[in-house]
Design a protein around this motif. Sequence first.
Motif, PDB file in Angstrom:
ATOM      1  N   UNK A 108       0.836  -1.219   0.000  1.00 15.40           N
ATOM      2  CA  UNK A 108       0.000   0.000   0.000  1.00 15.40           C
ATOM      3  C   UNK A 108       0.862   1.256   0.000  1.00 15.40           C
ATOM      4  N   UNK A 109       1.919   1.248   0.796  1.00 14.32           N
ATOM      5  CA  UNK A 109       2.811   2.409   0.829  1.00 14.32           C
ATOM      6  C   UNK A 109       3.457   2.648  -0.529  1.00 14.32           C
ATOM      7  N   UNK A 110       3.626   1.599  -1.304  1.00 14.82           N
ATOM      8  CA  UNK A 110       4.204   1.722  -2.647  1.00 14.82           C
ATOM      9  C   UNK A 110       3.146   2.049  -3.705  1.00 14.82           C
ATOM     10  N   UNK A 111       1.863   2.096  -3.296  1.00 16.21           N
ATOM     11  CA  UNK A 111       0.787   2.331  -4.252  1.00 16.21           C
ATOM     12  C   UNK A 111       0.441   1.110  -5.072  1.00 16.21           C
ATOM     13  N   UNK A 112       0.735  -0.088  -4.544  1.00 13.85           N
ATOM     14  CA  UNK A 112       0.532  -1.349  -5.253  1.00 13.85           C
ATOM     15  C   UNK A 112      -0.858  -1.894  -4.918  1.00 13.85           C
ATOM     16  N   UNK A 113      -1.687  -2.122  -5.922  1.00 11.32           N
ATOM     17  CA  UNK A 113      -3.072  -2.545  -5.724  1.00 11.32           C
ATOM     18  C   UNK A 113      -3.202  -3.952  -5.146  1.00 11.32           C
ATOM     19  N   UNK A 114      -2.136  -4.725  -5.158  1.00 11.67           N
ATOM     20  CA  UNK A 114      -2.212  -6.064  -4.573  1.00 11.67           C
ATOM     21  C   UNK A 114      -2.484  -6.020  -3.069  1.00 11.67           C
ATOM     22  N   UNK A 115      -2.255  -4.872  -2.456  1.00 15.90           N
ATOM     23  CA  UNK A 115      -2.545  -4.726  -1.030  1.00 15.90           C
ATOM     24  C   UNK A 115      -4.025  -4.926  -0.732  1.00 15.90           C
ATOM     25  N   UNK A 116      -4.885  -4.508  -1.650  1.00 14.53           N
ATOM     26  CA  UNK A 116      -6.330  -4.540  -1.406  1.00 14.53           C
ATOM     27  C   UNK A 116      -6.818  -5.951  -1.078  1.00 14.53           C
ATOM     28  N   UNK A 117      -6.384  -6.931  -1.858  1.00 10.31           N
ATOM     29  CA  UNK A 117      -6.843  -8.298  -1.629  1.00 10.31           C
ATOM     30  C   UNK A 117      -6.447  -8.823  -0.260  1.00 10.31           C
ATOM     31  N   UNK A 118      -5.242  -8.481   0.198  1.00  9.15           N
ATOM     32  CA  UNK A 118      -4.782  -8.910   1.515  1.00  9.15           C
ATOM     33  C   UNK A 118      -5.635  -8.264   2.603  1.00  9.15           C
ATOM     34  N   UNK A 119      -5.863  -6.962   2.481  1.00  8.79           N
ATOM     35  CA  UNK A 119      -6.658  -6.258   3.489  1.00  8.79           C
ATOM     36  C   UNK A 119      -8.101  -6.746   3.520  1.00  8.79           C
ATOM     37  N   UNK A 120      -8.678  -6.972   2.355  1.00  8.63           N
ATOM     38  CA  UNK A 120     -10.073  -7.422   2.310  1.00  8.63           C
ATOM     39  C   UNK A 120     -10.230  -8.788   2.967  1.00  8.63           C
ATOM     40  N   UNK A 121      -9.271  -9.678   2.734  1.00  2.00           N
ATOM     41  CA  UNK A 121      -9.354 -10.998   3.354  1.00  2.00           C
ATOM     42  C   UNK A 121      -9.171 -10.909   4.868  1.00  2.00           C
ATOM     43  N   UNK A 122      -8.216 -10.104   5.309  1.00  2.00           N
ATOM     44  CA  UNK A 122      -8.006  -9.953   6.749  1.00  2.00           C
ATOM     45  C   UNK A 122      -9.228  -9.333   7.420  1.00  2.00           C
ATOM     46  N   UNK A 123      -9.803  -8.316   6.776  1.00  3.69           N
ATOM     47  CA  UNK A 123     -10.980  -7.666   7.339  1.00  3.69           C
ATOM     48  C   UNK A 123     -12.182  -8.602   7.382  1.00  3.69           C
ATOM     49  N   UNK A 124     -12.216  -9.580   6.478  1.00  2.00           N
ATOM     50  CA  UNK A 124     -13.300 -10.564   6.460  1.00  2.00           C
ATOM     51  C   UNK A 124     -13.092 -11.667   7.494  1.00  2.00           C
ATOM     52  N   UNK A 125     -11.992 -11.611   8.237  1.00  2.00           N
ATOM     53  CA  UNK A 125     -11.752 -12.579   9.302  1.00  2.00           C
ATOM     54  C   UNK A 125     -10.800 -13.695   8.967  1.00  2.00           C
ATOM     55  N   UNK A 126     -10.184 -13.656   7.770  1.00  2.00           N
ATOM     56  CA  UNK A 126      -9.216 -14.704   7.440  1.00  2.00           C
ATOM     57  C   UNK A 126      -7.970 -14.546   8.326  1.00  2.00           C
ATOM     58  N   UNK A 127      -7.398 -15.678   8.718  1.00  2.00           N
ATOM     59  CA  UNK A 127      -6.174 -15.688   9.511  1.00  2.00           C
ATOM     60  C   UNK A 127      -5.063 -16.283   8.660  1.00  2.00           C
ATOM     61  N   UNK A 128      -4.030 -15.493   8.443  1.00  2.00           N
ATOM     62  CA  UNK A 128      -2.921 -15.894   7.577  1.00  2.00           C
ATOM     63  C   UNK A 128      -1.854 -16.658   8.364  1.00  2.00           C
TER      64      UNK A 128
END
Length: 403
Positions: A108-128
């Motif tokens: 996210x700090x780099x402006x990379x859109x791949x961050x969104x998928x990680x955040x959405x999964x974590x916010x949905x309760x996924x545990x990595x």
Amino acid sequence: MDRADAAPAETRVGETLTPETLLPDELLETFRARAGGYDRENRFFDEDFADLVRIGYPLMLVPREFGGLGFTLRQAAAAQRRLAAAAPATALGINMHHVLVGVGHTLRLRGDERARGIFEQAAAGEIFAFGISEAGNDAVLFDAATTAEATADGYRVTGTKIFTSLSPVWTRLIVHARDDADPRAPLVFGFVARDEEGIEILDDWDTLGMRASQSRSTVLRSVRLPADQVLTRTPAGPNPDPVVWGVFGCFELLLAAVYTGIADRAVQLAAELAGARRSRAKGASYAQDPDIRWQIAEAALLRDGVELQLDRLTADVDALGSAGAPDHGPRWFLLFSGVKHRATETARQVVDIAMRTSGGAQYSRGGELERLYRDVLAGIYHPSDSESVHAAVAKALLGPLEP
């Protein structure tokens, strides 16, 4: 495997939290009181995990706009340090989830859109969880014995991952595997879901220390890695790919935080025990003994040096993408591995000093310091190990070894 509650009751939307308010002293004392039982019974920290989910701890590095707490990496490291001082194995276990959300933070700090998928999964309760380590693979992140076979909708992954912390609760496992069909970028990184067929989690965690982390082996037999869960493909060997950079950096920094937390507690215990013990020969507290005082002061000085380096380097990562971002270039990897090495080795020294200054009673099973003495030893096995750190620094300073 059910996902963690995505909206914990005590997550205060809009409230500015700190490591101290997120993890108040009363909760840490509860964790500390449970830690000995987890260790003795060699079982997962179920109750701690439920409490951490309740307060929103897995959402620490998820931005507020995604429903998280919006911590910086510097704040997350401080929180992990607090948690580790109370319950090292709990902190080490949940650390692996934070590493992967931390990758999202750096993207996210780099402006990379791949961050969104990680955040959405974590916010949905996924545990990595972290499925990178493999028996005999000393290249660790930079090569893989696990194989990936390309399919119409992604890959099929086969191999065995070791030291998979959070084994009883993870729902998403980051894996890397090798697909030699593309020799320029053979390494595939992505997330597999726990409910995919072909996953077997072995009950093989019976270790000297860090027992509650339950970092069991995970066997993957042609497990589906969907195309939309692939994060990147990279060359083998060290490379500046943003995902690899994020995994390496967050792993080393947050691991350093855990072991610095152990050192924090060891210094505190050494001081408390010195004040509580009395010398029959001198008729005074051991806190008045010049030799004991010197050793405990030495332990604190050792810890302080790591504390400052960890604080600075996490702040440097948090500055990515800003006008004031430091340009460490290829030294980033050396700095990351260096602070991990220094933190784990220093923590071992500090705990050893605490044992030496606290009397023979601490040699008995069941005491907190005795458990810290065993827990801290795990640091020598986490990558980057001492040999690889020194080899990398020597190469940077002296050039490669001659053939």
